[in-house]
Design an enzyme around this catalytic site. Structure first.
Site, PDB file in Angstrom:
ATOM      1  N   ASP A   1      47.520 115.092  45.092  1.00  0.00           N
ATOM      2  CA  ASP A   1      46.683 115.738  46.098  1.00  0.00           C
ATOM      3  C   ASP A   1      45.393 115.875  45.760  1.00  0.00           C
ATOM      4  O   ASP A   1      44.474 115.672  46.478  1.00  0.00           O
ATOM      5  CB  ASP A   1      47.372 117.291  46.004  1.00  0.00           C
ATOM      6  CG  ASP A   1      47.623 117.928  44.778  1.00  0.00           C
ATOM      7  OD1 ASP A   1      47.432 116.938  43.763  1.00  0.00           O
ATOM      8  OD2 ASP A   1      47.909 119.125  44.357  1.00  0.00           O
ATOM      9  N   TYR A   2      44.916 116.115  44.472  1.00  0.00           N
ATOM     10  CA  TYR A   2      43.404 116.271  44.187  1.00  0.00           C
ATOM     11  C   TYR A   2      42.933 114.537  44.145  1.00  0.00           C
ATOM     12  O   TYR A   2      41.709 114.814  44.852  1.00  0.00           O
ATOM     13  CB  TYR A   2      43.545 116.425  42.637  1.00  0.00           C
ATOM     14  CG  TYR A   2      42.157 116.439  41.953  1.00  0.00           C
ATOM     15  CD1 TYR A   2      41.267 117.364  42.053  1.00  0.00           C
ATOM     16  CD2 TYR A   2      41.966 115.391  41.196  1.00  0.00           C
ATOM     17  CE1 TYR A   2      39.988 117.050  41.507  1.00  0.00           C
ATOM     18  CE2 TYR A   2      40.841 115.169  40.368  1.00  0.00           C
ATOM     19  CZ  TYR A   2      39.700 116.046  40.604  1.00  0.00           C
ATOM     20  OH  TYR A   2      38.446 115.932  39.853  1.00  0.00           O
TER      21      TYR A   2
END
Length: 254
Positions: free
Chosen positions: A159-160
């Site tokens: 996600d990051y």
């Protein structure tokens, strides 16, 4: 514009690398808007350290365009001029703990949404809010904070990393669109930094492994990373835009 003449906004500056960036600008004589969301005490402590003539702490959720607009207005009123340099450092809460991260089969879309909101939506809001002031100044500097993980995904923080990769794309499209107006847009990307709140959960053995893999044989500090941000805001970078500078001791070379 010389660093000492600038009014700078650093988002997420109450702690971590944002705090180091705010300190670096103030050390060069710039006036700094220390943005925070939850870290009120830390942001106000930083302002006391830097001095009320050099810094002001302003709360705003960068995901909310109305709060961002209000922050810019308060910054202009406090320092009597336009914010000409923006550092997009804020992100949604994240802990760099590889053992606890959700794996590919289990990660939920909501985690991607949160990271895209913090990194991309927040940057769009601050860049759009800054443009009128930059036009009045005849130019401006935008520095987005990225990561070396999308070039070297040693730990797959799905996600990051995806959100930061999107932010690099946005950096380049904004650079292409705004260059004719004298506005440069660049990115500074770090690896794991020793040590911030986000990297506090990282085992010491991981830091040692990263240090051993770099040509400099050490892990980059927030202060060293902040110095690279100053370059893109300085007159020395007046002809540099759309670039991504990786600051990780040479772990990633491109």
């Amino acid at each position: 514009m010389e660093l000492s003449e600038q009014i700078v906004l650093v988002t997420g500056a109450g702690r971590g690398v944002g705090r180091a960036i705010a300190r670096a600008f103030a050390r060069q004589g710039a006036r700094v808007v220390v943005n925070y969301l939850h870290s009120k005490e830390a942001a106000e402590e930083l302002v006391r350290e830097l001095g009320p003539d050099k810094a002001v702490a302003l709360a705003a959720d960068v995901v909310d365009p109305e709060q961002v607009a209000a922050m810019f207005a308060a910054g202009r009123e406090r320092f009597g001029g336009e914010i000409g340099t923006v550092v997009n450092n804020a992100l949604a809460d994240f802990s760099f703990d590889g053992d606890a991260r959700p794996a590919a089969a289990a990660i939920r879309w909501e985690r991607f949404r949160d990271q895209f909101d913090g990194s991309v939506r927040g940057a769009v809001n601050t860049m759009q809010a800054a443009l009128a002031g930059m036009h009045a100044l005849g130019g401006g500097r935008i520095v987005n904070i990225g990561t070396n993980l999308f070039q070297n995904p040693v730990v797959p923080y799905h996600d990051y990393t995806a959100a930061k990769a999107a932010l690099l794309s946005l950096t380049r499209t904004y650079a292409a669109d705004l260059g004719r107006e004298g506005i440069t847009v660049n990115m500074v990307s770090g690896g794991l930094l020793r040590t911030t709140d986000a990297s506090a959960a990282t085992p010491e053995a991981v830091f040692d492994q990263i240090a051993a893999a770099t040509p400099l044989r050490r892990v980059t500090t927030p202060e060293e990373f902040a110095d690279a941000v100053l370059f893109f805001a300085s007159p020395w970078a007046r002809s540099v835009t759309g670039q991504n500078l990786v600051v990780d001791g040479g772990l990633v070379m491109n």
